[in-house]
Scaffold this active site. Structure first.
Site, PDB file in Angstrom:
ATOM      1  N   GLU A  79      67.104   1.570 -33.111  1.00 51.59           N
ATOM      2  CA  GLU A  79      66.326   2.447 -33.990  1.00 51.59           C
ATOM      3  C   GLU A  79      64.838   2.229 -33.714  1.00 51.59           C
ATOM      4  OE1 GLU A  79      66.424   1.261 -38.202  1.00 51.59           O
ATOM      5  OE2 GLU A  79      67.974  -0.157 -37.620  1.00 51.59           O
ATOM      6  N   CYS A 111      71.044   0.018 -38.357  1.00 47.64           N
ATOM      7  CA  CYS A 111      71.549  -1.248 -37.798  1.00 47.64           C
ATOM      8  C   CYS A 111      72.999  -1.161 -37.340  1.00 47.64           C
ATOM      9  CB  CYS A 111      71.426  -2.366 -38.819  1.00 47.64           C
ATOM     10  SG  CYS A 111      69.754  -2.656 -39.339  1.00 47.64           S
ATOM     11  N   HIS A 233      75.940  -8.563 -40.830  1.00 55.50           N
ATOM     12  CA  HIS A 233      74.594  -8.109 -40.491  1.00 55.50           C
ATOM     13  C   HIS A 233      73.647  -8.887 -41.402  1.00 55.50           C
ATOM     14  CE1 HIS A 233      71.028  -5.777 -40.074  1.00 55.50           C
ATOM     15  NE2 HIS A 233      71.081  -5.326 -41.322  1.00 55.50           N
TER      16      HIS A 233
HETATM   17  P1  HMG Z   1      60.901  -8.936 -53.116  1.00 55.72           P
HETATM   18  O1  HMG Z   1      60.428  -8.019 -54.161  1.00 55.72           O
HETATM   19  O2  HMG Z   1      59.889  -9.659 -52.336  1.00 55.72           O
HETATM   20  O3  HMG Z   1      61.801 -10.079 -53.603  1.00 55.72           O
HETATM   21  O4  HMG Z   1      61.852  -8.094 -52.146  1.00 55.72           O
HETATM   22  P2  HMG Z   1      62.367 -10.561 -55.043  1.00 55.72           P
HETATM   23  O5  HMG Z   1      61.258 -10.632 -56.012  1.00 55.72           O
HETATM   24  O6  HMG Z   1      63.614  -9.808 -55.410  1.00 55.72           O
HETATM   25  O7  HMG Z   1      62.760 -12.041 -54.625  1.00 55.72           O
HETATM   26  C1  HMG Z   1      63.660 -12.279 -53.605  1.00 55.72           C
HETATM   27  C2  HMG Z   1      64.458 -13.512 -53.988  1.00 55.72           C
HETATM   28  O8  HMG Z   1      63.597 -14.661 -53.995  1.00 55.72           O
HETATM   29  C3  HMG Z   1      65.063 -13.451 -55.408  1.00 55.72           C
HETATM   30  O9  HMG Z   1      66.340 -14.077 -55.309  1.00 55.72           O
HETATM   31  C4  HMG Z   1      64.134 -14.332 -56.206  1.00 55.72           C
HETATM   32  O10 HMG Z   1      64.760 -14.902 -57.355  1.00 55.72           O
HETATM   33  C5  HMG Z   1      63.807 -15.407 -55.192  1.00 55.72           C
HETATM   34  P3  HMG Z   1      67.681 -13.224 -55.618  1.00 55.72           P
HETATM   35  O11 HMG Z   1      67.508 -12.625 -56.979  1.00 55.72           O
HETATM   36  O12 HMG Z   1      67.743 -12.155 -54.547  1.00 55.72           O
HETATM   37  O13 HMG Z   1      68.761 -14.211 -55.507  1.00 55.72           O
HETATM   38  N1  HMG Z   1      62.597 -16.174 -55.482  1.00 55.72           N
HETATM   39  C6  HMG Z   1      62.494 -17.502 -55.300  1.00 55.72           C
HETATM   40  N2  HMG Z   1      63.383 -18.414 -54.861  1.00 55.72           N
HETATM   41  C7  HMG Z   1      62.956 -19.726 -54.773  1.00 55.72           C
HETATM   42  N3  HMG Z   1      61.707 -20.123 -55.131  1.00 55.72           N
HETATM   43  C8  HMG Z   1      60.804 -19.238 -55.584  1.00 55.72           C
HETATM   44  C9  HMG Z   1      61.171 -17.865 -55.698  1.00 55.72           C
HETATM   45  N4  HMG Z   1      60.536 -16.743 -56.097  1.00 55.72           N
HETATM   46  C10 HMG Z   1      61.412 -15.707 -55.961  1.00 55.72           C
HETATM   47  N5  HMG Z   1      59.582 -19.657 -55.925  1.00 55.72           N
HETATM   48  C11 HMG Z   1      63.412  -7.491 -50.454  1.00 55.72           C
HETATM   49  C12 HMG Z   1      62.887  -8.609 -51.337  1.00 55.72           C
HETATM   50  C13 HMG Z   1      64.562  -8.023 -49.622  1.00 55.72           C
HETATM   51  C14 HMG Z   1      63.918  -6.332 -51.316  1.00 55.72           C
HETATM   52  C15 HMG Z   1      62.250  -7.009 -49.524  1.00 55.72           C
HETATM   53  O14 HMG Z   1      61.876  -8.051 -48.677  1.00 55.72           O
HETATM   54  C16 HMG Z   1      62.601  -5.785 -48.681  1.00 55.72           C
HETATM   55  O15 HMG Z   1      62.436  -4.656 -49.114  1.00 55.72           O
HETATM   56  N6  HMG Z   1      63.101  -6.009 -47.411  1.00 55.72           N
HETATM   57  C17 HMG Z   1      63.490  -4.907 -46.530  1.00 55.72           C
HETATM   58  C18 HMG Z   1      64.794  -4.246 -46.927  1.00 55.72           C
HETATM   59  C19 HMG Z   1      66.014  -5.086 -46.619  1.00 55.72           C
HETATM   60  O16 HMG Z   1      65.992  -6.022 -45.845  1.00 55.72           O
HETATM   61  N7  HMG Z   1      67.159  -4.684 -47.214  1.00 55.72           N
HETATM   62  C20 HMG Z   1      68.427  -5.333 -46.963  1.00 55.72           C
HETATM   63  C21 HMG Z   1      69.615  -4.413 -47.144  1.00 55.72           C
HETATM   64  S1  HMG Z   1      69.467  -2.951 -46.173  1.00 55.72           S
HETATM   65  C22 HMG Z   1      69.919  -3.448 -44.566  1.00 55.72           C
HETATM   66  O17 HMG Z   1      70.460  -4.503 -44.386  1.00 55.72           O
HETATM   67  C23 HMG Z   1      69.591  -2.522 -43.437  1.00 55.72           C
HETATM   68  C24 HMG Z   1      68.358  -2.886 -42.635  1.00 55.72           C
HETATM   69  O18 HMG Z   1      68.634  -3.992 -41.787  1.00 55.72           O
HETATM   70  C25 HMG Z   1      67.883  -1.670 -41.841  1.00 55.72           C
HETATM   71  C26 HMG Z   1      68.866  -0.916 -40.998  1.00 55.72           C
HETATM   72  O19 HMG Z   1      70.033  -0.720 -41.291  1.00 55.72           O
HETATM   73  O20 HMG Z   1      68.380  -0.378 -39.993  1.00 55.72           O
HETATM   74  C27 HMG Z   1      67.195  -3.296 -43.510  1.00 55.72           C
END
Ligand code: HMG
Length: 387
Positions: A79, A111, A233
């Site tokens: 992609e 992906c 993945h």
């Molecule tokens: P965010 O807003 O930074 O994170 O977004 P958050 O506030 O939800 O925190 C993440 C985790 O960190 C949470 O844990 C928090 O509690 C924890 P969870 O509730 O998930 O268990 N946390 C802490 N832990 C320890 N110590 C601390 C602390 N503070 C917070 N101090 C998000 C995270 C992944 C949404 C963002 O990075 C994002 O948008 N990433 C891109 C999208 C993505 O990867 N999606 C995955 C599914 S889609 C997919 O797999 C397809 C893809 O590969 C593309 C394709 O297919 O081509 C992406």
């Protein structure tokens, strides 16, 4: 006849950012990135590494070990395409001097692209058992500097050789697919970085995992405890851990422990490289194979997810002697020899890499001798060179 994965080649660019440095620069507690997201480092591609050059470099890892004349199909899943018309695979074919009789093209579904290619390659080899197929996944995950997705970026490629009587993983018949037209993550033609509904995307991923894993077990009449490992993945390793937790819900202690231990082995490379989209599941496979001992015939479950969204669960059995086909030392060196970037160096390189170089400008690579790189365009034609 058994058909499956005979060779696995891995490549990631020679630069990385440490997640602790990134967290400090973004005023975030480092444990959010290290534990909450589950990432330690991410590879950074400079302007001279793109999907094509990374795909060539991954394939070269096994190219001289195989019967090159038998390759009848080469599919490139990406992609991070470099052209709207011409397939990335044609540049690879040219670099490898692959015979003109090969059938070759590019596929896309986020992906899921490498898995789509793998399934076509499996069926091709079943019909042409004396031929083999190369399937490449190669991507640069870009969300942008100082975005929530930044910590889930990465760059790299995996290349697979699919053939009859494979030496690594024999693929089983049957699969469970599930798709829905949704907007969790996408990249319109006029964007260089992805658009994403981050939290929603994680919910869909987990929902599709439950659906396809459940349907697959039903299809095959198998139970969770039949699997030695379930690999996923990995857009970031914490999400795979959540899928693993769903898989072991209500299971006996031995099954839960085995699946968790093997999941830990499968995430080691991803923690250091980041998301490589199409190739991410197959980097989990390589990481599992290189970080644990699996008995012959061990059953592996593989969960592939591509946003948009399309998921598939399938399985394979470990082939006796698989470890002889791997080169874990070279993979470890590729990771450990990378140059560490400061956050400001990374930002500069990241933004520069999204610029199109002026036509005629020759790009110089600082990669190791032998590696391929993008050297710029001449008369709007992309030039790839070997260092
Ligand atoms: P965010 O807003 O930074 O994170 O977004 P958050 O506030 O939800 O925190 C993440 C985790 O960190 C949470 O844990 C928090 O509690 C924890 P969870 O509730 O998930 O268990 N946390 C802490 N832990 C320890 N110590 C601390 C602390 N503070 C917070 N101090 C998000 C995270 C992944 C949404 C963002 O990075 C994002 O948008 N990433 C891109 C999208 C993505 O990867 N999606 C995955 C599914 S889609 C997919 O797999 C397809 C893809 O590969 C593309 C394709 O297919 O081509 C992406």
């Amino acid at each position: 006849m058994q058909v499956g994965i005979d060779q696995i080649g891995f490549y990631t660019p020679n630069k990385y950012v440490d997640m602790v440095d990134l967290a400090e620069a973004r005023n975030v507690d480092p444990n959010k990135f290290l534990i909450g997201i589950g990432q330690k480092k991410m590879s950074v591609a400079d302007q001279t590494q793109d999907a094509v050059s990374m795909g060539i470099n991954a394939t070269l890892r096994y190219w001289n070990k195989i019967d090159q004349d038998k390759v009848g199909l080469m599919i490139f899943g990406t992609e991070s395409s470099v052209d709207q018309s011409k397939s990335a695979s044609l540049f690879v074919k040219s670099a490898l001097h692959l015979k003109p009789e090969v059938r070759t093209f590019e596929v896309k579904e986020a992906c899921f692209g490498l898995t789509a290619g793998l399934m076509m390659a499996r069926d091709f080899v079943r019909v042409h058992p004396d031929q083999s197929a190369i399937v490449i996944g190669s991507d640069i995950a870009r969300y942008g500097v100082n975005t929530p997705g930044e910590v889930t970026q990465g760059a790299g490629s995996i290349s697979l050789l699919i053939k009859s009587d494979p030496s690594i993983l024999s693929l089983n018949d049957g699969h469970s697919a599930y798709s829905e037209d949704i907007n969790d993550f996408w990249r319109p033609n006029n964007h260089t970085t992805a658009l994403v509904e981050g939290k929603y995307s994680t919910q869909v991923y987990l929902d599709f995992f439950s659906k396809t894993f459940g349907a697959y077990k039903e299809l095959k009449g198998w139970k969770t405890q039949d699997f030695s490992a379930i690999i996923c993945h990995l857009p970031y390793t914490k999400l795979g851990l959540k899928a693993n937790r769903l898989a072991v819900e209500g299971q006996d202690e031995e099954t839960s422990e085995r699946l968790l231990t093997n999941f830990e082995a499968s995430k080691q490379m991803s923690m250091q490289v980041g998301n490589i989209y199409t190739a991410s599941l197959y980097m989990s496979l390589l990481s599992l194979l290189e970080n644990t001992d699996l008995a012959p015939n061990s059953l592996l479950g593989l969960f592939s997810y591509g946003s948009g969204a399309m998921a598939e669960f399938y399985s394979g059995n470990i082939v006796d002697g698989y470890e002889e086909q791997l080169d874990p030392e070279a993979d470890r060196l590729m990771l450990s020899e990378r140059q560490k970037l400061s956050v400001s160096e990374y930002e500069k390189i990241f933004n520069k890499a999204m610029e199109v170089p002026e036509d005629g400008q020759e790009l110089i690579s600082d990669e190791k001798p032998g590696r391929w790189y993008f050297a710029g365009t001449k008369n709007e034609v992309r030039q790839y060179k070997q260092k």
